[in-house]
Scaffold this motif. Sequence first.
Motif, PDB file in Angstrom:
ATOM      1  N   HIS A 276       0.817  -1.065  -0.082  1.00  0.00           N
ATOM      2  CA  HIS A 276      -0.114   0.246  -0.008  1.00  0.00           C
ATOM      3  C   HIS A 276       0.873   1.080  -0.155  1.00  0.00           C
ATOM      4  O   HIS A 276       1.835   1.216   0.597  1.00  0.00           O
ATOM      5  N   GLU A 277       0.456   2.356  -0.777  1.00  0.00           N
ATOM      6  CA  GLU A 277       1.337   3.426  -0.677  1.00  0.00           C
ATOM      7  C   GLU A 277       0.096   4.754  -0.805  1.00  0.00           C
ATOM      8  O   GLU A 277      -0.847   4.750  -1.567  1.00  0.00           O
ATOM      9  N   ILE A 278       0.604   5.633   0.023  1.00  0.00           N
ATOM     10  CA  ILE A 278      -0.390   6.973   0.365  1.00  0.00           C
ATOM     11  C   ILE A 278       0.485   8.292  -0.019  1.00  0.00           C
ATOM     12  O   ILE A 278       1.474   8.150   0.606  1.00  0.00           O
ATOM     13  N   MET A 279      -0.112   9.140  -0.658  1.00  0.00           N
ATOM     14  CA  MET A 279       0.946  10.276  -0.906  1.00  0.00           C
ATOM     15  C   MET A 279      -0.145  11.540  -1.008  1.00  0.00           C
ATOM     16  O   MET A 279      -1.282  11.497  -1.282  1.00  0.00           O
ATOM     17  N   ILE A 280       0.397  12.715  -0.248  1.00  0.00           N
ATOM     18  CA  ILE A 280      -0.315  13.648  -0.079  1.00  0.00           C
ATOM     19  C   ILE A 280       0.634  14.834  -0.965  1.00  0.00           C
ATOM     20  O   ILE A 280       1.760  14.834  -0.521  1.00  0.00           O
ATOM     21  N   GLY A 281      -0.141  15.696  -1.811  1.00  0.00           N
ATOM     22  CA  GLY A 281       0.807  16.808  -2.313  1.00  0.00           C
ATOM     23  C   GLY A 281       0.310  18.108  -2.193  1.00  0.00           C
ATOM     24  O   GLY A 281      -1.007  18.122  -2.246  1.00  0.00           O
TER      25      GLY A 281
END
Length: 297
Positions: A276-281
């Motif tokens: 799983h991978e979560i990203m916030i930009g």
Amino acid sequence: HAQQDPQFTQYMFNMLAINPAYAGSAERVSIKALTRHQWVGFEGAPTTQTLTVHSPLPMESLAIGGTLMRDSHGPVTQYGFNVDLAYRMFMGRDSKLSFGLRGGMNLLQGDFANLTTIDPGDQVYQTNVGSKTDPQFGFGVMWYSDRHYLGLSMPKLLRTDFFDEDDVPATLDSIGSAFQEGQRGHVFLSAGYVFDLGTYTKFKPTFLAKGVKGAPFSFDLSANFLFYEKFWLGAMYRHEDAIGAMAQYLITNDLSVGYSYDYPISVLNNYSGGSHEIMIGFEFGNKLKGIRSPRYF
């Protein structure tokens, strides 16, 4: 038999982690935070966190960036602290050719003595690494516009040992330590292009090849679709390793959130629930005059 640097499924939205020449490409201040949990279900499975920030400087041909990274797998945890500087040549109206340099420090910690070994008392695993710090340098080059990119990079150029000579048990001096191969340089080749499929739909195929001495050549293929300039939806294939899906939503023109899931297609699928991978930009500041919005990578 495996890569040492972490891998990312959402690399096309987090390029500064693998190529310092990407600095400044957003044409304003850009911040990305990402956490990856790989091979869920394994004790000691890899987890990686990155925080990147980059921005063009008032002299538009220069850009600066920085990366903080934590990568943990089994008894080993590494921290990276890097600063990136990119020099950008304007190639006509839309594209740029960027050359990037990276400098920083790599800190390694290894709790090897607490491992359960096949041979009790194996001296190779009797030494812990409390805080091994080494300088690190890297470089990259990237040709890009708002529609395409092509990059080549080696984010870690220096080869460093995992152990200092004083840390290796004297009885192993004649046969060497199993960990003395040390950090090796990884080479990344990346490319992507954005096609218009209609008024409200865009298609972005991307490619990432990874190479390091001692491990098999690996590559990722991804296909993402952008709907109404707001919602990305895509799929990926990692050679002989995994397939996956990803999505990203642009909450505003400045704020985005993304998620990806990898499913192993190797024998690991008998033991792992996937990755799983979560990203916030987040981006802020004014774009340079004439720069189109939004960016597609």
